[in-house]
Design an enzyme around this catalytic site. Structure first.
Site, short mmCIF file in Angstrom:
data_model
loop_
_atom_site.label_atom_id
_atom_site.label_comp_id
_atom_site.label_asym_id
_atom_site.label_seq_id
_atom_site.Cartn_x
_atom_site.Cartn_y
_atom_site.Cartn_z
N ALA A 77 -31.14 -52.94 -13.16
CA ALA A 77 -30.18 -53.39 -14.17
C ALA A 77 -29.15 -54.33 -13.55
O ALA A 77 -28.71 -55.30 -14.17
CB ALA A 77 -29.49 -52.19 -14.82
N ARG A 108 -27.62 -58.33 -22.99
CA ARG A 108 -26.32 -58.64 -22.37
C ARG A 108 -25.62 -59.84 -22.99
O ARG A 108 -24.54 -60.20 -22.58
CB ARG A 108 -26.44 -58.76 -20.85
CG ARG A 108 -26.50 -57.38 -20.27
CD ARG A 108 -25.95 -57.11 -18.89
NE ARG A 108 -25.13 -58.06 -18.23
CZ ARG A 108 -23.85 -57.85 -17.90
NH1 ARG A 108 -23.25 -56.74 -18.21
NH2 ARG A 108 -23.19 -58.77 -17.24
#
Lengths: 501, 512
Positions: A77, A108
């Site tokens: 991540a 994101r």
């Protein structure tokens, strides 16, 4: 519903004790080291905030305890999701089983301009989709073929990064060899990243590994045409650690350009590979997310002699201080320009504060975010008259907690790698007016009747950076706190009659 | 200066302001070193060609934009449907952060799950200590009635033995010997989330049933399968069963877990299948799986216990709901009441009212295997024609079922089945053989953008629209909801296409 907290530091200390009681002994001892109340200190107050407290007695960057519902993620991540994923003209392969790439796909909000699938690839999920045979016989051949197929079907991609998922490091694949071979064949940049999710204790090691991959597989390679063709100028800077979430980097770039600076590279929101490659030619590295990209700044300093400085574009106080601090590294023209920029936006700042501060004054906030924002956004709340009751990092290190002392007053509750249980209890007892954290925390908090904003994704809003972003930030905090829904939680037939005002 | 306090511009309009457009144009020219616009255009056009489609469909190694997730997600979802159950995923912790986020983003609800947080040392020595400490911590902090253990691929690759680990943890006193800790191995590199669902269901049922003696009763078990519309659908299925007066047990029911009220209290656990009911479900006369492809191992196990079993394909649409009700009736001996017949009649009435707008419409449908089957079938019932039916997690057997379904109706004539393909394949299919509407999940919005095909969101996950999952898609009532979604898409498109004043608005009709 949300009530102002009236608790002092003593209460927080007993609150920590109370919360720890639920743990089995082994876990309690470990968790106790991550929870504290910020202390007074003899150090001089920060020049901008006027604050000095001691927050770095908290243990940080160590393993999470099993079974406690840590909020942390993993190294993959940190590398694919944070550092590499936003580089728009490269294809980032989630190398391994399908899940990691699927869950992180488009989450994101790293904004970019480009034709997705043609010359840009950020909001796509490329994976080798490992099957059992790949685990048993190894996945290098599949990886090699995957890269060939990418080069054929996505000819305008300017390179590939290989984002390792857990199995890669466990089955002994040699992704570096594949990368070298494919670079040789295609001439394109190939970046193998050893960011398997089990490495390290959080996203943080993934950031570090991703930074090292920039060093090894971009910088320390033969100079590209983009680099050769570039003529450096005296005002060239790189923005490092701005992922352009909701357009943050754009709302920042506009200020730097108005000052007369050239942003050669923006790492890594809306970035191209060329922006990464050319970075060593700049005069100064401006780092926003210190946690995720300080490593490469230190390297560039050591190797290319480029200085770096931290700055903060959340809220007008920090923006002005940062613009001035940045300008100090340049000539008088730039310094004068910085003042002009600050003056230009002052009316906007005044209007925003005049409109929103009265609606937010004195409201208390608890934060729990990643590695930067738990301190960096604090002054933006200060600018709106809001008070920080507690803050903590998912994956901060000791140097982050040290810096936090320049942002939060003594008597603030500090929690590192907080567990679901602790955070819920802290929030329940403190009952702040607002909590800023992530998607996993959002709905439990809102059920409790407490306003919430996601502070990773800006809750699908943003930008929050820069002056233009501050207006959005202020508006968002207002709409979160002052929405009528919070007054409807109690059924009126069960509520004691409230005296008419 | 574009921004103002008075009218705060969000990202979409903000970056359309001239200052920003100029800034981004300069960035592109001076710093990005991108490809020339003509080349981008040329390649963009090429990606829409038949030639590209052939190359794209010939891919052997690369997967782009798949429509599937990994096993543990399904296992976590299945576990959450049991009373006060904490899903516990043994392996790396980042995975759990992902499952929780993924489920929360879809349902807009809390999603609780813990990890055993294995790191490098556990990769070398195995994760026994993580299991021992983890179970103890979970029990102490979250007070579950059951902890359902599944695995990430890390634990699978290093070969951790869940059964043995759980036994050892119990011996060490992490949880009491009689505390329920069912488990399932759920390797992410085998199958998809539907298989994880299957494995966990089998794990939970075998935990309760293996040592018990079956005494056949009259009850009926329902296994809903992995379903993003579970909140609306489970309640709708239960309502229909109540109408019929059936004594039933849902095995894994997340409808209350993913729909708790906002009243000041956070409920980590809510509703779900009572553990006592799960135990007693062994004695049921029969079990119906609402989604065959979510339950092959579970249903085999249940059949092996002596129950009658039936596996359906997501009872959505008229015939699929008819079949569900008739199957329930056949297994329980309860008649289908007039009230449900009335609902059916009302649905048929709605279809008749709207048939002119849906007859002959063409569709591309993707999603989990059972959903695609049901959707294609319902589309054909409305006179629509499924053209592309795609399931990334569909196999050869599924493809055969689909082909039989399409062959059963004249409306299925041009239907093509794409097992194991992804959404980048779908892009080529839509470019070369366009359709009127695309049915899938939120990821389909990129196809809508690239190919101009209107998207209807009826499949997990749905991130960019709110609350769809609260309304059923199964049963006659659910079919009505689906019908309205399709019609709205048709009518919105009609209005969009006729909205230019003085040019196209002669067809901008008030009544349709």
């Amino acid at each position: 519903m949300a009530k102002d907290h009236a608790s002092g530091p003593d209460d927080y200390e007993s609150l920590i004790e109370e919360v720890l009681e639920a743990y089995p002994e082994k876990a309690r001892k470990k968790r106790a080291k991550h929870l504290q109340v910020s202390q007074t200190t003899d150090e001089a107050p920060d020049a901008t905030t006027g604050i000095a407290s001691k927050c770095d007695t908290t243990k940080s960057n160590i393993k999470s305890i099993p079974g406690v519902m840590t909020i942390r993620g993993c190294a993959y991540a940190g590398s694919k999701g944070v550092v590499w994923g936003p580089v728009k003209d490269m294809v980032h392969i989630s190398h391994g089983p399908v899940g990691c790439g699927q869950y992180s796909w488009s989450q994101r909000r790293n904004y970019y301009i480009g034709k997705t699938g043609i010359d840009s690839f950020v909001t796509m999920q490329f994976t080798t989709d490992f099957q059992e045979k790949d685990i048993v016989f190894g996945g290098d051949k599949k990886l090699a073929k995957t890269i060939d197929e990418i080069n054929e079907l996505f000819p305008l991609s300017n390179g590939v990064t290989i984002q390792s998922e857990c199995p890669i490091g466990l089955i002994g694949d040699d992704i570096e060899a594949v990368a070298k071979q494919k670079k040789k064949e295609s001439g394109k940049t190939m970046v193998p990243v050893r960011c398997e999710g089990f490495r390290g204790v959080s996203q943080s090691l993934g950031h570090h590994i991703a930074n090292d991959a920039v060093r090894d597989w971009v910088f320390e390679q033969e100079e590209s045409e983009a680099v050769k063709a570039y003529e450096p100028g005296p005002y060239d800077v790189n923005v490092i650690g701005d992922y352009n979430i909701g357009g943050d980097a754009w709302a920042s770039r506009i200020l730097l350009e108005e000052m007369g600076l050239n942003v050669v590279g923006n790492w890594s929101g809306d970035a191209t590979l060329a922006e990464i490659e050319r970075a060593p030619k700049a005069k100064l590295n401006l780092i926003h997310c210190y946690r995720s990209m300080n490593y490469i700044c230190r390297y560039m300093e050591e190797k290319y002699g480029i200085g770096w400085m931290e700055y903060n574009f959340f809220g007008p106080t920090q923006i002005a201080a940062s613009l001035r601090a940045i300008a100090k590294n340049f000539d008088e023209t730039i310094q004068e320009n910085a003042e002009k920029v600050i003056a230009k936006y002052q009316p906007l700042v005044d209007e925003v504060i005049a409109k929103f501060r009265p609606r937010l004054e004195g409201k208390s906030v608890m934060l729990y975010v990643g590695g930067l924002r738990p301190r960096h956004v604090v002054t933006a709340y200060d600018d709106l008259g809001m008070v920080i009751a507690g803050t903590g990092y998912e994956f901060g290190h000791n140097d982050d907690y040290k810096r936090t002392g320049h942002y939060v007053k003594d008597g603030t509750l500090i929690y590192d790698d907080v567990t679901g249980y602790e955070l819920e209890k802290f929030i329940e007892k403190i009952r702040p007016d607002l909590v800023g954290s992530g998607i996993k925390e959002k709905y439990p908090v809102q059920k409790m009747g407490i306003p919430f904003r996601q502070m990773h994704s800006w809750d699908y809003s943003g930008p929050y950076h820069g002056y233009d972003g501050f207006a959005i930030f202020a508006r968002d905090m207002d709409l979160a706190i002052n929405n009528p829904v919070w007054g409807m939680y109690d059924a009126p037939w069960e509520t004691p009659a409230i005296a008419a005002e | 200066m574009p921004q103002s306090a008075d009218k705060v511009l969000d990202h979409a309009p903000l970056f359309q302001q001239p200052e920003y457009k100029e800034m981004l144009a300069q960035k592109k020219i001076n710093f990005e070193c991108g490809h020339p616009d003509e080349m981008v255009k040329e390649i963009g056009d090429w990606t829409k060609s038949w030639e590209y489609r052939e190359k794209n469909l010939a891919r052997e190694a690369l997967t782009v934009n798949p429509a599937k997730a990994c096993q543990p997600l399904g296992a976590v979802f299945a576990s959450q449907g049991y009373e006060a159950t904490m899903p516990f995923v043994h392996g790396s912790q980042g995975c759990v952060a992902y499952y929780r986020s993924h489920l929360s983003r879809h349902f807009k609800e809390p999603s609780s799950c813990v990890s055993s947080s294995m790191t490098e040392d556990a990769a070398v020595f195995g994760g026994l200590i993580n299991m021992v400490d983890g179970l103890a911590n979970t029990k102490a902090l979250y007070d579950p009635k059951m902890i359902a253990v599944s695995t990430t691929c890390m634990a699978e690759v290093i070969g951790d033995d869940l059964n043995s680990f759980i036994q050892q943890a119990k011996q060490k006193g992490s949880v009491a010997e009689d505390f329920d800790v069912p488990h399932a191995h759920t390797p992410a590199f085998v199958g998809s989330h539907v298989d994880g669902y299957d494995n966990m269901q089998k794990g939970i049922l075998s935990h309760f049933w293996d040592k018990a003696e079956r005494v056949e009763g009259e009850g009926l078990n329902i296994i809903p399968g992995f379903d993003g519309f579970a909140v609306g659908n489970n309640r709708e299925i239960k309502r229909m069963l109540d109408e019929m007066g059936v004594d039933f047990t849902f095995l894994s029911d997340v409808s209350d877990v993913y729909d708790t009220p906002s009243d000041g209290e956070f409920r980590m656990y809510s509703g779900g299948t009572k553990l006592e009911e799960a135990k007693a479900a062994l004695n049921a006369k029969a079990t119906i799986s609402l989604q065959e492809w979510c339950t092959p191992k579970t249903m085999e196990y249940i059949a092996g216990k002596g129950q009658e079993t039936a596996a359906l394909h997501y009872p959505m649409g008229i015939q699929a709901t008819d079949e569900f009700l008739m199957k329930v009736s056949a297994l329980t001996g309860k008649a289908i009441p007039g009230s449900l017949k009335l609902e059916r009649g009302r649905l048929v009435d709605a279809l008749a009212d709207s048939q002119a707008h849906l007859h002959g419409k063409t569709y591309a449908i993707y999603g989990d295997p059972d959903f695609v089957y049901a959707m294609a079938r319902f589309v054909m019932e409305m006179g629509g024609e499924p053209v592309h039916c795609l399931a990334t997690n569909g196999g050869k057997k599924w493809a055969k079922q689909m082909e039989e379904l399409l062959a059963s109706s004249p409306f299925g004539k041009q239907g093509q089945v794409w097992a194991g393909k992804d959404l980048w394949h779908m892009r080529s299919l839509l470019d070369t053989e366009p359709v009127d509407m695309l049915i899938g999940n939120s990821y389909g919005k990129y196809l809508e953008r690239d190919t101009g095909t209107p998207l209807i969101r009826l499949m997990f996950p749905i991130f960019d629209r709110h609350h769809y999952h609260r309304f059923p898609t199964m049963g006659y009532q659910g079919a009505l909801n689906v019908l309205v979604k399709l019609l709205d898409t048709v009518f919105d498109k009609l209005d969009d296409d006729t909205i230019i004043p003085g040019e196209t608005d002669y067809s901008y009709d008030l009544t349709r």
